[in-house]
Motif scaffolding. Sequence first.
Motif, PDB file in Angstrom:
ATOM      1  N   GLU A  31     169.580 -50.234 117.507  1.00 10.60           N
ATOM      2  CA  GLU A  31     170.902 -50.870 117.432  1.00 10.60           C
ATOM      3  C   GLU A  31     171.770 -50.510 118.636  1.00 10.60           C
ATOM      4  N   GLN A  34     169.919 -52.281 124.341  1.00  8.80           N
ATOM      5  CA  GLN A  34     169.605 -53.660 124.678  1.00  8.80           C
ATOM      6  C   GLN A  34     168.335 -53.649 125.521  1.00  8.80           C
ATOM      7  N   ASN A  48     169.289 -58.321 122.263  1.00  7.79           N
ATOM      8  CA  ASN A  48     170.354 -57.451 121.750  1.00  7.79           C
ATOM      9  C   ASN A  48     171.366 -57.087 122.839  1.00  7.79           C
ATOM     10  N   TRP A  50     174.845 -56.618 124.717  1.00  9.12           N
ATOM     11  CA  TRP A  50     176.178 -56.245 124.219  1.00  9.12           C
ATOM     12  C   TRP A  50     177.113 -57.437 124.254  1.00  9.12           C
ATOM     13  N   ARG A  51     177.877 -57.603 123.173  1.00  6.51           N
ATOM     14  CA  ARG A  51     178.881 -58.659 123.085  1.00  6.51           C
ATOM     15  C   ARG A  51     180.182 -58.065 122.566  1.00  6.51           C
ATOM     16  N   GLN A  52     181.274 -58.501 123.145  1.00  6.77           N
ATOM     17  CA  GLN A  52     182.590 -58.009 122.758  1.00  6.77           C
ATOM     18  C   GLN A  52     182.881 -58.339 121.296  1.00  6.77           C
ATOM     19  N   GLN A  54     181.277 -57.597 118.613  1.00  4.80           N
ATOM     20  CA  GLN A  54     180.140 -57.843 117.712  1.00  4.80           C
ATOM     21  C   GLN A  54     180.092 -56.760 116.633  1.00  4.80           C
ATOM     22  N   PRO A  55     180.107 -57.132 115.353  1.00  2.00           N
ATOM     23  CA  PRO A  55     180.084 -56.120 114.290  1.00  2.00           C
ATOM     24  C   PRO A  55     178.725 -55.432 114.199  1.00  2.00           C
ATOM     25  N   ALA A  58     175.042 -56.983 113.054  1.00  2.00           N
ATOM     26  CA  ALA A  58     174.934 -58.422 113.302  1.00  2.00           C
ATOM     27  C   ALA A  58     174.256 -58.704 114.637  1.00  2.00           C
ATOM     28  N   SER A  59     173.576 -57.711 115.215  1.00  2.00           N
ATOM     29  CA  SER A  59     172.931 -57.873 116.515  1.00  2.00           C
ATOM     30  C   SER A  59     171.477 -58.295 116.338  1.00  2.00           C
ATOM     31  N   ASP A  60     170.776 -58.383 117.476  1.00  2.00           N
ATOM     32  CA  ASP A  60     169.355 -58.765 117.462  1.00  2.00           C
ATOM     33  C   ASP A  60     168.434 -57.563 117.477  1.00  2.00           C
ATOM     34  N   LYS A  78     173.614 -49.418 125.117  1.00  2.00           N
ATOM     35  CA  LYS A  78     174.780 -50.296 124.980  1.00  2.00           C
ATOM     36  C   LYS A  78     176.088 -49.535 124.898  1.00  2.00           C
TER      37      LYS A  78
END
Length: 289
Positions: A31, A34, A48, A50-52, A54-55, A58-60, A78
């Motif tokens: 988790e 990436q 996976n 990193w996204r601003q 992102q809870p 809920a990632s890949d 990440k």
Amino acid sequence: MPPFFRSAMGAGIAALLLLIVLASSFTIVPETSQAVILRFEQPVRTVNVWRQGQPLGASDAGLIAKVPFFDRVVLIDKRVLSVDLSSQPLLSTDQLPLEVDAFARFRIVNPLKAVVSTGSTGATETLVGERLQPLLGTALRNELGKQPSSALLSPERGRVMLNIRTALQRRASDYGVQIVDVRIRHADLPEGTPLESALARMASARQQQAAAIRAEGEKQAQIIRAQADANASRIYADSFNKDPGFYDFYRAMQSYRVTFSQGQGETQVILSPNDAYLKQFSGRGAARP
């Protein structure tokens, strides 16, 4: 060897090969990481990233498939990382040598660019940190070289660090990095003679500044007193012009007070009753003898 053993050995070898293929076909992306998938050392996809906002969950992240023996997975953290810069010699605009300790916090937001720009086959975070360290030093020198040493001891310190962060971000983008923060731990004068001479220069500068402030204060005080005296004279003139007789009486009373109070009884003043100096004792408006 009996056929049974030959067939059992063949089955075991086949099972082992199948297990190896299966193990090479899947990998787990944590988790907190990436991944960049390389095929023949060429990037083919990312997982996976990193996204601003992102809870968590809920990632890949998790189990992913890859082509066995041909694909290689590079894991990149990440989380927020840091790069330190210790005892960096700098020179401020007031010619004070400083030794600055600073650090920057960053996050890799474009893992593909990070891998490609560093040519990484592993430990991408370490390589990115090594690339950022001289960039941080350059940003510090460029910004602090335009600032007086006092800027690091005043509220301007926050603005200085923001400028350093902005300058560092422009260069860090080439490595797929987002600069989260830049902080200056401390900025000290070097030990020994440079420190003593710097303190002497600072004391002299403060004395000159204090003298300039005092001179300016005295100048403003003189201007204010002159304006007050001018206003008082104007008010007196306006008032006395309305009644010249009263003005003559007022000036005479002032003169009497000064003349007759001198010496506190030890001085004798002999005047003729008809002296013009005593005309106000004859009553206002009395004719002069």
